[in-house]
Enzyme design. Structure first.
Site, short mmCIF file in Angstrom:
data_model
loop_
_atom_site.label_atom_id
_atom_site.label_comp_id
_atom_site.label_asym_id
_atom_site.label_seq_id
_atom_site.Cartn_x
_atom_site.Cartn_y
_atom_site.Cartn_z
N ASN A 138 0.86 -1.19 0.00
CA ASN A 138 0.00 0.00 0.00
C ASN A 138 0.90 1.24 0.00
OD1 ASN A 138 -1.38 2.28 1.12
ND2 ASN A 138 -3.08 0.92 1.62
N HIS B 69 1.04 6.17 1.93
CA HIS B 69 1.82 7.08 2.78
C HIS B 69 3.02 7.71 2.07
CE1 HIS B 69 -1.04 6.53 5.76
NE2 HIS B 69 -0.83 5.23 5.85
N ARG C 99 3.39 18.80 1.67
CA ARG C 99 3.89 20.03 1.04
C ARG C 99 3.16 20.39 -0.25
NH1 ARG C 99 9.14 21.79 2.54
NH2 ARG C 99 9.12 21.67 4.80
N HIS D 270 -5.47 3.76 -1.80
CA HIS D 270 -6.80 4.13 -1.29
C HIS D 270 -7.11 5.56 -1.71
CE1 HIS D 270 -9.55 4.42 2.57
NE2 HIS D 270 -10.18 4.75 1.46
N ARG E 98 -9.30 8.31 -1.14
CA ARG E 98 -10.29 8.72 -0.14
C ARG E 98 -11.13 9.87 -0.68
NH1 ARG E 98 -9.21 6.98 5.41
NH2 ARG E 98 -10.83 8.49 5.90
N ARG F 184 -6.92 12.94 0.94
CA ARG F 184 -5.86 13.39 1.85
C ARG F 184 -4.48 12.87 1.45
NH1 ARG F 184 -7.26 10.06 7.32
NH2 ARG F 184 -9.20 11.21 7.09
N HIS F 185 -4.43 11.74 0.72
CA HIS F 185 -3.11 11.28 0.25
C HIS F 185 -3.13 10.97 -1.25
CE1 HIS F 185 -5.06 7.57 1.47
NE2 HIS F 185 -4.71 7.66 2.75
N GLU G 110 -8.50 0.71 -3.30
CA GLU G 110 -9.32 0.75 -2.08
C GLU G 110 -10.20 1.97 -2.15
OE1 GLU G 110 -7.64 1.06 1.85
OE2 GLU G 110 -6.29 -0.55 1.29
N THR H 251 -8.49 3.72 8.31
CA THR H 251 -9.72 2.92 8.28
C THR H 251 -9.86 2.19 9.62
OG1 THR H 251 -9.13 2.58 5.98
CG2 THR H 251 -11.03 1.37 6.80
N GLU I 299 -11.31 -9.04 2.65
CA GLU I 299 -10.03 -8.76 3.30
C GLU I 299 -10.32 -8.65 4.79
OE1 GLU I 299 -7.50 -5.64 1.74
OE2 GLU I 299 -6.63 -5.31 3.73
N HIS J 76 -3.95 -4.52 7.55
CA HIS J 76 -4.09 -3.36 8.43
C HIS J 76 -3.27 -3.53 9.71
CE1 HIS J 76 -5.53 0.28 10.25
NE2 HIS J 76 -6.09 0.59 9.08
N GLY J 77 -2.34 -2.62 9.88
CA GLY J 77 -1.55 -2.61 11.11
C GLY J 77 -0.47 -3.68 11.18
N1 PXP Z 1 -5.98 -2.91 3.95
C1 PXP Z 1 -6.91 -1.94 4.01
C2 PXP Z 1 -8.29 -2.26 3.54
C3 PXP Z 1 -6.59 -0.65 4.48
O1 PXP Z 1 -7.54 0.31 4.55
C4 PXP Z 1 -5.26 -0.38 4.85
C5 PXP Z 1 -4.88 1.00 5.28
O2 PXP Z 1 -5.04 1.91 4.23
C6 PXP Z 1 -4.31 -1.42 4.74
C7 PXP Z 1 -4.70 -2.68 4.32
C8 PXP Z 1 -2.88 -1.21 5.09
O3 PXP Z 1 -2.77 -0.92 6.45
P1 PXP Z 1 -1.38 -0.44 7.03
O4 PXP Z 1 -1.04 0.85 6.37
O5 PXP Z 1 -1.64 -0.32 8.49
O6 PXP Z 1 -0.38 -1.52 6.69
#
Ligand code: PXP
Length: 240
Positions: free
Chosen positions: A7, A10, A18, A43, A45, A49-50, A70, A101, A151, A191-192
């Site tokens: 992903n 970030h 900036r 993603h 959004r 925002r990103h 996403e 999320t 997922e 996620h995480g």
């Molecule tokens: N899967 C989904 C559906 C998400 O929304 C996110 C965060 O954007 C991720 C995976 C990745 O999560 P992380 O950035 O915490 O690895």
């Protein structure tokens, strides 16, 4: 074999801090693929925002593995997906004020609307994945929508504050995976996840792909810093 979707949101978060052109998530996706990423996830959004619309359009042209878009199941996003045609979409809940999320989407209470969303996307050959908690009712509802994938949200596992909770959440992911497979769904998770907590999830039989972003981009910033500083010193001497 278990695959990794990287992903790249970030990378765009740093750029948007900036509102400039670097770092470019499209360039990052090429490097991620060269390093072995099996897929690229972005993603888009509602608040942009990103990731920006421009990024998604370019990613569609450049990604050589698969592009997982996403998005929230809104009319605006459905139109964008039908236009861009990602390799699949992951439908997520979205709240404006959230940092990320926060939980899985509630399919059970939106079954008829969400079934319609799945058929519009899958009729256009865009497989759908639902981002849901490892919850029996939500998994059954996902199957009822006829989506190809789910997922599983690994956030509760990742946020566990002691080994007992971690084990309980891992077990829930295992049971959820089995339940989903029995219903004919294909299963991803994410996620995480970090370098420290990924392995037990990677061992769950039946999960096809892990989607990981924040931990990889965080590490990239640190492992790349030494070279970046050295190169700036060279640039200051016109030796780059
Ligand atoms: N899967 C989904 C559906 C998400 O929304 C996110 C965060 O954007 C991720 C995976 C990745 O999560 P992380 O950035 O915490 O690895």
């Amino acid at each position: 074999m278990l695959t990794l979707g990287v992903n790249i949101d970030h990378v765009a978060t740093i750029r948007q801090a900036r509102r400039t052109v670097e770092p470019d998530p499209v360039g990052a996706s090429v490097l991620a693929e060269l390093a072995g990423a099996d897929g690229i996830t972005a993603h888009l959004r509602e608040d942009r925002r990103h990731i920006q619309d421009r990024d998604v359009k370019l990613l569609r042209q450049t990604v050589r593995t698969h592009l997982n878009l996403e998005m929230a199941p809104t009319e605006e996003m459905i139109d964008i997906a039908l236009n861009i045609k990602p390799d699949y979409v992951t439908l997520v809940p979205e709240k404006r004020e959230e940092v990320t999320t926060e939980g899985g989407i509630d399919i059970a209470n939106n079954l008829s609307r969400f079934t319609d969303v799945v058929s519009r996307l899958q009729d256009a050959n865009i497989p759908v994945s639902w981002f849901i908690d490892a919850d029996k009712i939500q998994i059954e509802a996902a199957a009822k929508t006829k989506a190809l994938f789910i997922e599983l949200h690994t956030g509760k596992y990742a946020d566990a504050t002691n080994p007992e909770i971690e084990l309980k959440e891992l077990k829930a992911l295992e049971i959820g995976t089995k339940q989903a497979l029995d219903l004919g769904l294909r299963v991803n998770a994410g996620h995480g996840l970090t370098y420290w907590n990924v392995y037990p999830v990677a061992c769950i039989e039946g999960i096809e792909e892990l989607n990981i972003g924040h931990s990889i981009i965080s590490r990239a910033v640190l492992v790349g810093l030494e070279r970046a500083v050295k190169e700036m010193k060279l640039a200051m001497r016109n030796q780059l």
